[in-house]
Design a protein around this motif. Structure first.
Motif, short mmCIF file in Angstrom:
data_model
loop_
_atom_site.label_atom_id
_atom_site.label_comp_id
_atom_site.label_asym_id
_atom_site.label_seq_id
_atom_site.Cartn_x
_atom_site.Cartn_y
_atom_site.Cartn_z
N GLY A 150 0.81 -1.21 0.00
CA GLY A 150 0.00 0.00 0.00
C GLY A 150 0.84 1.26 0.00
N ASP A 167 -3.50 7.53 1.59
CA ASP A 167 -4.19 6.24 1.53
C ASP A 167 -5.46 6.35 0.70
OD1 ASP A 167 -5.17 3.72 1.93
OD2 ASP A 167 -5.47 3.91 4.09
N THR A 168 -5.33 6.11 -0.60
CA THR A 168 -6.49 6.23 -1.48
C THR A 168 -7.48 5.09 -1.29
OG1 THR A 168 -5.39 5.02 -3.27
CG2 THR A 168 -5.14 7.43 -3.24
N GLN A 169 -7.00 3.92 -0.85
CA GLN A 169 -7.83 2.72 -0.86
C GLN A 169 -8.59 2.44 0.43
OE1 GLN A 169 -6.94 3.20 -4.15
NE2 GLN A 169 -7.93 1.20 -4.12
N TRP A 192 -11.10 -1.67 -9.67
CA TRP A 192 -10.64 -1.64 -8.29
C TRP A 192 -10.03 -0.31 -7.88
CZ3 TRP A 192 -12.57 -5.21 -5.41
CH2 TRP A 192 -12.85 -6.48 -5.94
N LEU A 193 -9.47 0.44 -8.82
CA LEU A 193 -8.77 1.68 -8.49
C LEU A 193 -9.65 2.91 -8.73
CD1 LEU A 193 -5.19 0.95 -9.88
CD2 LEU A 193 -6.18 0.41 -7.64
N ASP A 195 -11.16 4.59 -6.59
CA ASP A 195 -10.87 5.61 -5.57
C ASP A 195 -9.83 6.60 -6.08
OD1 ASP A 195 -11.98 4.13 -2.83
OD2 ASP A 195 -11.16 2.72 -4.28
N LEU A 229 -10.50 -8.33 -2.79
CA LEU A 229 -9.29 -7.80 -3.40
C LEU A 229 -8.12 -8.71 -3.03
CD1 LEU A 229 -7.88 -5.55 -4.98
CD2 LEU A 229 -7.57 -4.32 -2.82
#
Length: 256
Positions: A150, A167-169, A192-193, A195, A229
Motif C-alpha cells: 500500500g 491512503d487512497t484505498q 478496483w482503483l 478511488d 481484493l
C-alpha cells in the motif's frame, strides 16, 4: 459548492455487497441505524450468488434508515457504488454528504460520528477520506505485506497526481452532495482503483479546490478475512494507474 448543511447533518453511505452473506453484521447495522437516524445506509446487492439479498432485507426490516438496491448482474465494486450514488440523484436535498463504506466493517461504524464532527467543524471540507495510519493511540490491524504494498502504491499515486495523498484505498469516504454526482456520472476506467480515479476527476473538475479534500487518520481499522481484493490484483495496478493518469492528464494542465 454549497451543501444543504443542517443542524443535524444527514449523510448516506452506499455499501456494495457481493456474496457477503457471512460477513454482513446485521445487528451492528441495525443498532447503529436506529440510534443514528441522520445516517442512512444504502446496500447495493451486486448480483450476489448467495443469500446476501436476504441478509440485506433483514437489516432493512430492522431499521428504517437502511434501504437496498438489487443489481441482477455482478458489475464490480466501482460500478455498484456508482449505481448506488446515482439512484439517490432525485433525493439530492436529503443528504449533505454521500459516500461509501466497505460491507465487512473493516472501518467500524463508530468512526462515522468522528467523520461528521470533522465536517461540522470545517465547512471547507468537501471530500473526506479515511486513512489507515498506524500510530500510538490507534488500533490499526493490517497485514505487513499489504501495508508495504500500500505504501508503494500510494507513492506512485502521489507522484502521478502530484498531490501528497496517503491512503487512497481506505474503505470509507464522504463527498459533498453538490459534487458527488459529477464525480460519479461516468463509468470508471478501473474496477478496483476507482478511488484513485475519483481524485483525478476531482482535480480535473475542481482544479482550484484540492484543499477541500481531507484525509482523516482512523482510530480503528481491522483487516477482515474474505476480502475480494487479492494480492494478484496489485500486479495489474501499475497498468491501470497508467491508464487513469493518461486519460485525465489530457483533460487537465494540473496533472504532470
Amino acid at each position: 459548492m454549497n451543501s444543504p448543511h443542517d443542524t443535524v447533518m444527514k449523510v448516506m453511505f452506499v455499501i456494495p455487497c457481493y456474496n457477503e452473506e457471512n460477513r454482513l453484521q446485521t445487528e451492528v447495522f441495525s443498532h447503529f441505524g436506529n440510534n443514528n437516524p441522520h445516517v442512512h445506509f444504502l446496500f447495493v446487492n451486486d448480483g450476489s450468488k448467495d443469500n446476501t439479498a436476504k441478509v440485506i432485507q433483514k437489516i432493512c426490516d430492522s431499521t428504517e434508515h437502511a434501504t437496498s438496491l438489487n443489481l441482477q448482474q455482478n458489475v464490480g465494486k466501482a460500478e455498484a457504488i456508482r449505481a448506488g450514488v446515482l439512484v439517490t440523484k432525485n433525493n439530492l436535498d436529503d443528504y449533505a454528504f454521500i459516500g461509501y463504506l466497505d460491507a465487512d466493517l473493516s472501518v467500524p461504524l463508530e468512526e462515522i460520528p468522528e467523520f461528521l464532527n470533522i465536517l461540522h467543524q470545517n465547512k471547507n471540507i468537501k471530500f473526506l477520506m479515511g486513512a489507515r495510519l498506524a500510530r500510538l493511540g490507534a488500533n490499526i490491524k493490517r497485514k505487513k505485506r499489504r501495508h508495504y504494498l500500500g505504501r508503494v502504491f500510494a507513492t506512485f499515486v502521489s507522484s502521478l497526481l502530484n498531490e501528497p495523498v496517503y491512503d487512497t484505498q481506505c474503505g470509507i469516504k464522504l463527498i459533498d452532495s453538490s459534487a458527488v454526482f459529477k464525480l460519479f456520472e461516468a463509468e470508471f476506467v478501473s474496477k478496483w482503483l476507482f478511488d484513485v480515479e475519483l481524485l483525478f476527476r476531482w482535480k480535473v473538475y475542481f482544479p482550484n479546490n484540492m484543499n477541500m479534500i481531507y484525509e482523516h487518520p482512523l482510530s480503528k481499522w481491522t483487516d477482515i478475512p474474505g476480502s475480494k481484493l487479492k494480492l494478484k490484483n496489485f500486479l495489474f495496478a501499475p497498468f491501470e494507474l497508467f491508464v487513469i493518469w493518461n486519460k485525465y492528464r489530457k483533460a487537465s494542465n494540473t496533472i504532470p
